[in-house]
Design a protein around this motif. Structure first.
Motif, PDB file in Angstrom:
ATOM      1  N   MET A 210       0.851  -1.181   0.000  1.00 42.88           N
ATOM      2  CA  MET A 210       0.000   0.000   0.000  1.00 42.88           C
ATOM      3  C   MET A 210       0.891   1.236   0.000  1.00 42.88           C
ATOM      4  SD  MET A 210      -2.854   1.242   2.805  1.00 42.88           S
ATOM      5  CE  MET A 210      -3.777  -0.242   2.631  1.00 42.88           C
ATOM      6  N   GLU A 211       0.534   2.190  -0.796  1.00 43.53           N
ATOM      7  CA  GLU A 211       1.290   3.441  -0.851  1.00 43.53           C
ATOM      8  C   GLU A 211       0.790   4.419   0.206  1.00 43.53           C
ATOM      9  OE1 GLU A 211       1.893   5.157  -4.659  1.00 43.53           O
ATOM     10  OE2 GLU A 211       2.082   3.200  -5.629  1.00 43.53           O
ATOM     11  N   LYS A 212       1.639   5.379   0.493  1.00 44.57           N
ATOM     12  CA  LYS A 212       1.353   6.365   1.540  1.00 44.57           C
ATOM     13  C   LYS A 212       0.017   7.072   1.309  1.00 44.57           C
ATOM     14  CE  LYS A 212       3.335  10.523   3.607  1.00 44.57           C
ATOM     15  NZ  LYS A 212       4.483  11.432   3.610  1.00 44.57           N
ATOM     16  N   ILE A 213      -0.218   7.531   0.080  1.00 43.14           N
ATOM     17  CA  ILE A 213      -1.440   8.287  -0.211  1.00 43.14           C
ATOM     18  C   ILE A 213      -2.688   7.415  -0.026  1.00 43.14           C
ATOM     19  CG2 ILE A 213      -1.394   7.881  -2.708  1.00 43.14           C
ATOM     20  CD1 ILE A 213      -2.452  11.159  -1.006  1.00 43.14           C
ATOM     21  N   GLU A 214      -2.575   6.136  -0.344  1.00 45.03           N
ATOM     22  CA  GLU A 214      -3.701   5.224  -0.147  1.00 45.03           C
ATOM     23  C   GLU A 214      -4.040   5.083   1.334  1.00 45.03           C
ATOM     24  OE1 GLU A 214      -3.668   1.690  -3.220  1.00 45.03           O
ATOM     25  OE2 GLU A 214      -1.623   2.138  -2.547  1.00 45.03           O
ATOM     26  N   LEU A 215      -3.006   4.955   2.147  1.00 42.46           N
ATOM     27  CA  LEU A 215      -3.204   4.846   3.585  1.00 42.46           C
ATOM     28  C   LEU A 215      -3.825   6.122   4.149  1.00 42.46           C
ATOM     29  CD1 LEU A 215      -2.906   3.239   6.181  1.00 42.46           C
ATOM     30  CD2 LEU A 215      -0.559   4.078   6.347  1.00 42.46           C
ATOM     31  N   GLN A 216      -3.326   7.276   3.715  1.00 41.16           N
ATOM     32  CA  GLN A 216      -3.878   8.552   4.175  1.00 41.16           C
ATOM     33  C   GLN A 216      -5.369   8.636   3.847  1.00 41.16           C
ATOM     34  OE1 GLN A 216       0.248  11.015   3.414  1.00 41.16           O
ATOM     35  NE2 GLN A 216      -1.582  11.815   2.490  1.00 41.16           N
ATOM     36  N   LYS A 217      -5.744   8.215   2.642  1.00 40.44           N
ATOM     37  CA  LYS A 217      -7.143   8.288   2.225  1.00 40.44           C
ATOM     38  C   LYS A 217      -8.011   7.316   3.019  1.00 40.44           C
ATOM     39  CE  LYS A 217      -6.473  10.219  -2.328  1.00 40.44           C
ATOM     40  NZ  LYS A 217      -6.777  10.133  -3.752  1.00 40.44           N
ATOM     41  N   LEU A 218      -7.497   6.121   3.290  1.00 37.36           N
ATOM     42  CA  LEU A 218      -8.255   5.150   4.086  1.00 37.36           C
ATOM     43  C   LEU A 218      -8.507   5.655   5.497  1.00 37.36           C
ATOM     44  CD1 LEU A 218      -6.701   1.725   3.035  1.00 37.36           C
ATOM     45  CD2 LEU A 218      -9.036   2.505   2.638  1.00 37.36           C
ATOM     46  N   VAL A 219      -7.472   6.218   6.109  1.00 41.21           N
ATOM     47  CA  VAL A 219      -7.626   6.756   7.463  1.00 41.21           C
ATOM     48  C   VAL A 219      -8.593   7.939   7.432  1.00 41.21           C
ATOM     49  CG1 VAL A 219      -6.427   7.925   9.358  1.00 41.21           C
ATOM     50  CG2 VAL A 219      -5.408   5.901   8.291  1.00 41.21           C
ATOM     51  N   GLY A 220      -8.489   8.781   6.424  1.00 39.60           N
ATOM     52  CA  GLY A 220      -9.413   9.913   6.293  1.00 39.60           C
ATOM     53  C   GLY A 220     -10.854   9.466   6.175  1.00 39.60           C
ATOM     54  N   LYS A 221     -11.093   8.436   5.380  1.00 41.76           N
ATOM     55  CA  LYS A 221     -12.455   7.922   5.223  1.00 41.76           C
ATOM     56  C   LYS A 221     -12.978   7.353   6.540  1.00 41.76           C
ATOM     57  CE  LYS A 221     -12.284   6.826   0.316  1.00 41.76           C
ATOM     58  NZ  LYS A 221     -12.321   5.754  -0.705  1.00 41.76           N
TER      59      LYS A 221
END
Length: 71
Positions: A1-12
């Motif tokens: 998983m890339e950093k931006i994907e993780l950021q978006k998942l946590v944001g959601k």
């Protein structure tokens, strides 16, 4: 998983928990002593929040940090 994907998942996840409480971004911002724009950037995955910021958000939402970042 890339950093931006993780950021978006946590944001959601933050959005999900916040809306379950019936809170606006402003409500959450007040509860964790942040500005609304910071909450918006975190929820949209635009920034990588510090672990402590995530902890503050979890406290404000009344969940354990593990629940906030549960993937």
């Amino acid at each position: 998983m890339e950093k931006i994907e993780l950021q978006k998942l946590v944001g959601k996840r933050i959005v999900q928990l916040r809306t379950e409480k019936g809170w606006s971004q402003s409500d959450l911002a007040r509860a964790c002593e942040k500005d609304r724009q910071s909450i918006e950037r975190i929820e949209n995955g635009k920034v990588s929040p510090s672990l402590y910021s995530l902890y503050e958000i979890a406290l404000a939402l009344g969940v354990r940090l593990e629940e906030l970042v549960y993937l």
